[in-house]
Design a protein around this motif. Sequence first.
Motif, short mmCIF file in Angstrom:
data_model
loop_
_atom_site.label_atom_id
_atom_site.label_comp_id
_atom_site.label_asym_id
_atom_site.label_seq_id
_atom_site.Cartn_x
_atom_site.Cartn_y
_atom_site.Cartn_z
N LEU A 1 0.83 -1.20 0.00
CA LEU A 1 0.00 0.00 0.00
C LEU A 1 0.87 1.26 0.00
O LEU A 1 0.53 2.26 -0.65
N LEU A 2 1.98 1.21 0.71
CA LEU A 2 2.92 2.34 0.70
C LEU A 2 3.47 2.56 -0.71
O LEU A 2 3.54 3.70 -1.20
N ALA A 3 3.86 1.47 -1.37
CA ALA A 3 4.38 1.58 -2.73
C ALA A 3 3.32 2.12 -3.68
O ALA A 3 3.61 2.96 -4.56
N LEU A 4 2.09 1.66 -3.52
CA LEU A 4 1.00 2.09 -4.39
C LEU A 4 0.74 3.59 -4.24
O LEU A 4 0.69 4.34 -5.22
N GLU A 5 0.56 4.04 -2.99
CA GLU A 5 0.20 5.44 -2.77
C GLU A 5 1.38 6.38 -3.07
O GLU A 5 1.18 7.48 -3.57
N ALA A 6 2.60 5.96 -2.76
CA ALA A 6 3.76 6.78 -3.08
C ALA A 6 3.92 6.92 -4.59
O ALA A 6 4.24 8.00 -5.10
N THR A 7 3.68 5.84 -5.32
CA THR A 7 3.79 5.88 -6.78
C THR A 7 2.74 6.79 -7.37
O THR A 7 3.02 7.58 -8.28
N ARG A 8 1.53 6.70 -6.86
CA ARG A 8 0.47 7.57 -7.37
C ARG A 8 0.80 9.04 -7.12
O ARG A 8 0.44 9.91 -7.93
N ALA A 9 1.49 9.32 -6.03
CA ALA A 9 1.85 10.70 -5.70
C ALA A 9 3.19 11.10 -6.29
O ALA A 9 3.53 12.29 -6.26
N GLY A 10 3.96 10.14 -6.81
CA GLY A 10 5.29 10.44 -7.30
C GLY A 10 6.23 10.85 -6.19
O GLY A 10 7.12 11.69 -6.38
N ALA A 11 6.07 10.26 -5.01
CA ALA A 11 6.81 10.68 -3.82
C ALA A 11 7.83 9.63 -3.40
O ALA A 11 7.62 8.42 -3.57
N VAL A 12 8.92 10.10 -2.81
CA VAL A 12 9.96 9.25 -2.25
C VAL A 12 9.58 8.91 -0.81
O VAL A 12 8.87 9.67 -0.15
N VAL A 13 10.06 7.76 -0.31
CA VAL A 13 9.81 7.37 1.08
C VAL A 13 11.15 7.08 1.76
O VAL A 13 11.98 6.35 1.22
N ILE A 14 11.32 7.66 2.95
CA ILE A 14 12.53 7.46 3.77
C ILE A 14 12.09 6.78 5.06
O ILE A 14 11.18 7.26 5.74
N GLY A 15 12.71 5.68 5.39
CA GLY A 15 12.39 4.99 6.63
C GLY A 15 13.42 5.28 7.71
O GLY A 15 14.62 5.14 7.48
N GLU A 16 12.96 5.71 8.88
CA GLU A 16 13.88 5.90 10.02
C GLU A 16 14.10 4.52 10.62
O GLU A 16 13.24 3.99 11.33
N ASP A 17 15.24 3.93 10.32
CA ASP A 17 15.53 2.55 10.72
C ASP A 17 16.72 2.48 11.66
O ASP A 17 17.51 1.55 11.61
N LEU A 18 16.81 3.47 12.56
CA LEU A 18 17.89 3.48 13.54
C LEU A 18 17.51 2.59 14.72
O LEU A 18 16.34 2.43 15.06
N GLY A 19 18.53 2.03 15.38
CA GLY A 19 18.28 1.20 16.56
C GLY A 19 18.21 -0.27 16.21
O GLY A 19 18.73 -0.73 15.19
N THR A 20 17.53 -1.04 17.07
CA THR A 20 17.41 -2.48 16.90
C THR A 20 16.45 -2.79 15.77
O THR A 20 15.29 -2.36 15.79
N VAL A 21 16.91 -3.53 14.77
CA VAL A 21 16.11 -3.85 13.60
C VAL A 21 16.09 -5.36 13.41
O VAL A 21 17.13 -6.01 13.43
N GLU A 22 14.92 -5.90 13.24
CA GLU A 22 14.75 -7.34 13.03
C GLU A 22 15.50 -7.78 11.77
O GLU A 22 15.50 -7.06 10.76
N PRO A 23 16.19 -8.93 11.82
CA PRO A 23 16.92 -9.40 10.63
C PRO A 23 16.01 -9.47 9.41
O PRO A 23 14.87 -9.94 9.48
N GLY A 24 16.51 -9.00 8.29
CA GLY A 24 15.77 -9.05 7.03
C GLY A 24 14.94 -7.81 6.74
O GLY A 24 14.52 -7.60 5.59
N VAL A 25 14.70 -6.98 7.75
CA VAL A 25 13.84 -5.81 7.55
C VAL A 25 14.50 -4.80 6.63
O VAL A 25 13.90 -4.32 5.67
#
Length: 723
Positions: free
Chosen positions: A506-530
């Motif tokens: 859904l994020l990919a769909l709505e961002a594509t429709r808007a032509g927008a970039v997405v940045i994820g704040e992924d600092l700290g403990t992150v589950e493997p594979g995320v």
Amino acid sequence: MAAAPDEPPAEDLARLAELHGVATSYRPAPDRTVQVPASAVTAALAALGVDATGPDAVRTALAARERELRERLLPPTVVQWSGAEPAATPAALPAPTGVPAPTGLAALTALPAGTRLRVETEDGEERAGEEGALPADLPLGVHRLTATAPDGRTGEACLVVAPDRLPAPPGRSYGLLVQLYSLLSRRSWGMGDLGDLTELAGWAGRTAGAGFVQVNPLHAAVPGAPTDPSPYRPSSRRFPDPVHLRIEDIPEFAYAEDRERLSALLERAGRLRADVLDKGALIDRDAVWELKREALEQILAVPLGPGRQAAYDAFRAAHGRALDDHATWCALAELHGSDWHRWPDGLRDPRSDATARARSELADRVEFHARLAWLTDGQLRAAQRAARESGMPVGIVHDLAVGVHPAGADAWAQQDVFAAGMSVGAPPDAFNARGQDWGLPPWRPDRLAATGHAPYRDLLRALFRYAGALRIDHVMGLFRLWWVPQGSPPTDGTYVHYDAEAMLALLALEATRAGAVVIGEDLGTVEPGVRETLQRRGVLGTSVLWFERDWEGDGRPLPPERWRADCLATATTHDLPPTAARLTGDHVDLRDRLGLLIRSAAEERAEATADAAEWLALLGSLGLLDSPAAGPPGSDEEEEIRAVHRFLLRTPARLIGVWLPDGLGDRRPQNLPGTWDEYPNWRLPVADSDGRPVPLEELVASPRLRALLDVLRPPGAGPAARR
């Protein structure tokens, strides 16, 4: 060890938890597994509507869940990534085993042979697939999927057809990071506003060659006495806060009748602004809002012209019940206070007859707050237009907070999708041995799935109306969140998993429709594979210089060529010390004064000095310091800060962010985690190295800022900086 007579067998509880996405253990490090308390598991299951309070209850719930999964044809959501082959069902696959089916096309491989699939697209078109397969060439969108088995059973699901990847940044660029409230101009009313944002974006694009400006969440706050100043605990994430309006830019301002009253308000606003900029007062959001509310009462009394009325009507129609609920909550909060849990019984339910009557009786106030949402949305879209017209390839980067305040509008209007009695937080880690409780109620993954993730979709669509890019705070929350039972310490929580594939689609769909970039704040403990999954789908990560070390090797600073490319690279964030404070060790002195150190001040200073020296040594070895200082770190902080950003340019990062206060030498963090009244979090204006507030008009003329931006300005972009 055998379970106590009144406790369910551990294996039964673990199986039940697994089938509902509740973790019974987690791994804070690859070589360490932590078991979560059974009480946390039981509480999380209870918040999902599952009784696990004893052996009999667990057995009953487990049997019911396994039967439900065994008998259903489809999971609540099915995802097809565009470019992937439509799924076909092998002829001899066994029936589901009870393990929840995956969300992607593999979910369809467990259907009985001979199952027919039919899709109703979001445009209302009916399409049928061949036996056991989805129709070919489905358009991007959110559709309705129906499966009919040979034995007559049917199942329905939300079908998300999404692009394989989110939009990528249009080339490499740098941008400015700023907390909007802190960016005061000589036209503001005591805190930064959307007029200031528009001015900054226009200057940064045309003069400094910047590609974006990133701001803090501008979500609607919970009113109070005082209002919670944190932009990360909003009343609503769906609608923006009208405190950010530039009052004079509202077209109806020119036609308000009581000019004398408006003039008096402008004078009072000027005094508020002068208190902050000239007298060193803290930003007083409540005082600013009081003045703006009085002005808006006058302005909104002016009838809209035909074109403006048509635009407002279209906005109300587009946002429908969500806007009605938000405006109703605002009107009720004016009468009964901002915590809906303390309202009269009938008003605590947004769908009750009492609430319907109150909405009718308060129609004028509901209309007032709906108009404010529209006006703010309009100025946000104007800021994005101005940013793009200035030459910015991205424009304004907005920030999506991880959750909402439990007393606010969203929690009231969407009670059915929030987990009662639970709060989002974080487990203990190397930086916080006691864990964290953020006081934000989490979404229930089961209720989200049952709605086709409609609240999440609506939220994204609302934000992408005016965002050139979206930063998602704690992006790991798309996969799992740490749930803390109310009244328990953060250590006694557990992870609850979400349908990450559906949420990413859904994020990919709505961002594509808007032509927008997405940045994820992924600092700290992150589950493997995320991180790998986010990268594969085109979500940029966040890399902060001081954390980029070879943690799996010798622990030294990571050389620029080893940084990841798909990220926003920065020297610091709003929750961390500014770069000048990091270089000089001022951040240690600040924490020492506030009693926040867990070791002696001498030890902390020695470590901070060594850390800075190690980074400066790397910068020097790479030839990034024009004139290496002979003294300790911070001896020539302006040159050292420029060298830090030269280093960021050496990395392959797609986006590079400059913390705007770094351009002036400000040493104060905007937020100091672990403090409340001890430190003025979220209330500081941008200042220079002496702590003197700097208005926007002076900021853009600052030789120090211009020299820093010269480092980052693309060749040929904007006029040369004046030294």
